[in-house]
Scaffold this active site. Structure first.
Site, PDB file in Angstrom:
ATOM      1  N   GLN A  85      -3.081  -0.544   5.692  1.00  0.00           N
ATOM      2  CA  GLN A  85      -2.802  -0.109   7.063  1.00  0.00           C
ATOM      3  C   GLN A  85      -1.546   0.764   7.162  1.00  0.00           C
ATOM      4  O   GLN A  85      -1.230   1.248   8.242  1.00  0.00           O
ATOM      5  CB  GLN A  85      -2.688  -1.320   7.987  1.00  0.00           C
ATOM      6  CG  GLN A  85      -4.017  -2.018   8.172  1.00  0.00           C
ATOM      7  CD  GLN A  85      -3.893  -3.241   9.057  1.00  0.00           C
ATOM      8  OE1 GLN A  85      -2.917  -3.975   8.998  1.00  0.00           O
ATOM      9  NE2 GLN A  85      -4.892  -3.463   9.882  1.00  0.00           N
ATOM     10  N   ASN A  86      -0.848   0.956   6.052  1.00  0.00           N
ATOM     11  CA  ASN A  86       0.307   1.849   6.080  1.00  0.00           C
ATOM     12  C   ASN A  86      -0.231   3.283   6.057  1.00  0.00           C
ATOM     13  O   ASN A  86      -1.075   3.627   5.239  1.00  0.00           O
ATOM     14  CB  ASN A  86       1.221   1.602   4.881  1.00  0.00           C
ATOM     15  CG  ASN A  86       2.539   2.316   5.019  1.00  0.00           C
ATOM     16  OD1 ASN A  86       2.589   3.533   5.166  1.00  0.00           O
ATOM     17  ND2 ASN A  86       3.631   1.559   4.974  1.00  0.00           N
ATOM     18  N   ASN A  87       0.281   4.107   6.941  1.00  0.00           N
ATOM     19  CA  ASN A  87      -0.238   5.470   7.090  1.00  0.00           C
ATOM     20  C   ASN A  87       0.487   6.518   6.252  1.00  0.00           C
ATOM     21  O   ASN A  87       0.261   7.720   6.448  1.00  0.00           O
ATOM     22  CB  ASN A  87      -0.174   5.879   8.566  1.00  0.00           C
ATOM     23  CG  ASN A  87      -1.242   5.204   9.382  1.00  0.00           C
ATOM     24  OD1 ASN A  87      -2.397   5.188   8.996  1.00  0.00           O
ATOM     25  ND2 ASN A  87      -0.858   4.638  10.511  1.00  0.00           N
TER      26      ASN A  87
END
Length: 163
Positions: free
Chosen positions: A38-40
């Site tokens: 979920q880290n962009n």
């Protein structure tokens, strides 16, 4: 629990240094920078440089090299329970004097979030001038800005990429 950061991903031609604070639990498990799904970070970088979003870690590192970007963390080690930067204690910074001497083309030091910038300011004394930019954190914990707002701010790094 004491945790340690990773070695930098860099080459001598790097013109941009992107700094996080310390890898989170998922990144440490995978032994990869910005490994949490979920880290962009990787998605933002790919879109900033108009490239395909890389899936494999090897491709992610190639994205950095193609755009003369080095990635590292401000901290070499710390004590922390969980993944939040707010839980960091007893931090030890990385050796930026040595790193910057080995990477003389760095023009921009960009921070992936406020905490990375704060630890850098606390522990590092620069001996020459660099452009410094604090970018919105790519962490899933940073819900204060939309993805599009983050993307627009991250685009500021493109003027420092020499390919």
């Amino acid at each position: 629990m004491k945790i340690y950061s990773f070695p930098s991903i860099s080459n001598p031609d790097a013109t941009i240094l992107l700094l996080g604070t310390m890898p989170g639990i998922k990144s440490l498990e995978l032994n990869e920078y910005y490994g949490h799904p979920q880290n962009n970070f990787w998605k933002l970088l790919a879109l900033v440089f108009d490239q395909e979003i890389p899936e494999e870690y090897r491709q992610k590192k190639e994205l950095l090299m193609q755009n003369n970007i080095a990635v590292w963390d401000v901290l070499q080690a710390c004590e922390r329970q969980g993944s939040l930067d707010s839980a960091i204690m007893k931090e030890i910074p990385n050796d930026f004097t040595h790193f910057l001497n080995e990477h003389p083309n760095i023009k921009l030091i960009a921070f992936n979030g406020q905490k990375a910038a704060a630890y850098f300011k606390k522990h590092v004394r620069l001996t020459q001038d660099y452009e410094l930019i604090i970018l919105p954190s790519t962490s899933p914990a940073n819900a204060g800005k939309s993805f599009e707002e983050k993307l627009n701010e991250w685009k500021a790094i493109t003027k420092f990429s020499v390919t």
